[in-house]
Write a protein that holds these residues in place. Structure first.
Motif, PDB file in Angstrom:
ATOM      1  N   PHE A 165      -1.879 -11.581  -4.421  1.00 33.06           N
ATOM      2  CA  PHE A 165      -2.374 -10.278  -3.993  1.00 33.06           C
ATOM      3  C   PHE A 165      -1.707  -9.169  -4.791  1.00 33.06           C
ATOM      4  O   PHE A 165      -0.487  -9.172  -4.977  1.00 33.06           O
ATOM      5  CB  PHE A 165      -2.117 -10.058  -2.492  1.00 33.06           C
ATOM      6  N   HIS A 166      -2.503  -8.216  -5.256  1.00 32.34           N
ATOM      7  CA  HIS A 166      -1.962  -7.071  -5.978  1.00 32.34           C
ATOM      8  C   HIS A 166      -2.916  -5.888  -5.904  1.00 32.34           C
ATOM      9  O   HIS A 166      -4.116  -6.053  -5.714  1.00 32.34           O
ATOM     10  CB  HIS A 166      -1.638  -7.404  -7.440  1.00 32.34           C
ATOM     11  N   LEU A 167      -2.328  -4.720  -6.024  1.00 25.19           N
ATOM     12  CA  LEU A 167      -3.084  -3.480  -6.100  1.00 25.19           C
ATOM     13  C   LEU A 167      -2.913  -2.885  -7.484  1.00 25.19           C
ATOM     14  O   LEU A 167      -1.795  -2.773  -7.985  1.00 25.19           O
ATOM     15  CB  LEU A 167      -2.575  -2.471  -5.058  1.00 25.19           C
ATOM     16  N   THR A 221       0.826  -1.207   0.000  1.00 29.05           N
ATOM     17  CA  THR A 221       0.000   0.000   0.000  1.00 29.05           C
ATOM     18  C   THR A 221       0.862   1.260   0.000  1.00 29.05           C
ATOM     19  O   THR A 221       0.575   2.226  -0.720  1.00 29.05           O
ATOM     20  CB  THR A 221      -0.958  -0.007   1.200  1.00 29.05           C
ATOM     21  N   LEU A 222       1.929   1.260   0.780  1.00 29.21           N
ATOM     22  CA  LEU A 222       2.816   2.428   0.798  1.00 29.21           C
ATOM     23  C   LEU A 222       3.517   2.616  -0.547  1.00 29.21           C
ATOM     24  O   LEU A 222       3.682   3.750  -1.015  1.00 29.21           O
ATOM     25  CB  LEU A 222       3.831   2.311   1.934  1.00 29.21           C
ATOM     26  N   ALA A 223       3.921   1.519  -1.182  1.00 25.89           N
ATOM     27  CA  ALA A 223       4.523   1.622  -2.519  1.00 25.89           C
ATOM     28  C   ALA A 223       3.502   2.170  -3.512  1.00 25.89           C
ATOM     29  O   ALA A 223       3.831   3.019  -4.349  1.00 25.89           O
ATOM     30  CB  ALA A 223       5.049   0.260  -2.970  1.00 25.89           C
ATOM     31  N   ALA A 224       2.259   1.709  -3.420  1.00 27.53           N
ATOM     32  CA  ALA A 224       1.200   2.196  -4.309  1.00 27.53           C
ATOM     33  C   ALA A 224       0.969   3.689  -4.107  1.00 27.53           C
ATOM     34  O   ALA A 224       0.777   4.437  -5.074  1.00 27.53           O
ATOM     35  CB  ALA A 224      -0.089   1.413  -4.071  1.00 27.53           C
ATOM     36  N   GLN A 225       0.996   4.140  -2.861  1.00 27.28           N
ATOM     37  CA  GLN A 225       0.806   5.566  -2.583  1.00 27.28           C
ATOM     38  C   GLN A 225       1.936   6.395  -3.192  1.00 27.28           C
ATOM     39  O   GLN A 225       1.700   7.447  -3.801  1.00 27.28           O
ATOM     40  CB  GLN A 225       0.731   5.811  -1.076  1.00 27.28           C
ATOM     41  N   ARG A 226       3.167   5.930  -3.032  1.00 28.93           N
ATOM     42  CA  ARG A 226       4.323   6.649  -3.587  1.00 28.93           C
ATOM     43  C   ARG A 226       4.204   6.753  -5.112  1.00 28.93           C
ATOM     44  O   ARG A 226       4.447   7.811  -5.707  1.00 28.93           O
ATOM     45  CB  ARG A 226       5.606   5.914  -3.197  1.00 28.93           C
TER      46      ARG A 226
END
Length: 150
Positions: free
Chosen positions: A108-110, A72-77
């Motif tokens: 699992f993936h975003l 989630t933090l990587a996705a936000q960045r």
């Protein structure tokens, strides 16, 4: 079958695990010790990508908390970079869990999906029409059921 035995069984056939292992190609965007981000091969908009934990977990229900946080933090960045790097005007963060929930790859993936007013860059549309009238009694009943399940 225990969770780790099921996890090991899936690792051998998981396309995302193959990408992590370097046995399948991807257009890599970012990588750290825990996560990998790469372009989606069937994008809903220009710049649509996926962020995955490197360790295999089938879905949202089985991903360990530390991998969920890192992903989630990587996705936000990356979402922040979509504004400056792609000129995106919005971003959707999407997880699909289970086949009925549209999950097609069981790792699992975003999805990090940049959004644009220019429809030539953005082909994604909502599957429902927000803003419709809601049944307040049904909403209360769902809240009761979910609270009880927690």
């Amino acid at each position: 079958m225990s969770h780790s035995a099921a996890q090991d069984a899936l690792d051998d056939t998981c396309v995302f695990c193959e990408i992590v292992a370097g046995r399948m190609p991807c257009a890599k965007v970012a990588e750290d010790e825990t996560t990998l981000a790469f372009m989606d091969i069937d994008p809903g908009s220009d710049g649509h990508l996926l962020v995955i934990p490197k360790q295999h977990s089938a879905d949202l229900l089985s991903v360990p908390a530390e991998d969920l946080v890192a992903t989630t933090l990587a996705a936000q960045r990356i979402a922040k970079a979509m504004y400056s790097g792609l000129g995106s005007e919005g971003v959707n963060l999407l997880n699909c869990c289970g086949s009925v929930g549209w999950q097609t790859v069981f790792h699992f993936h975003l999805h990090v999906i940049p959004r644009y007013r220019d429809k030539s860059k953005d082909r994604l549309e909502l599957p429902f029409e927000p803003g419709g009238a809601a049944d307040a009694d049904a909403i209360e009943e769902y809240a009761r059921l979910l609270a009880a399940a927690l």
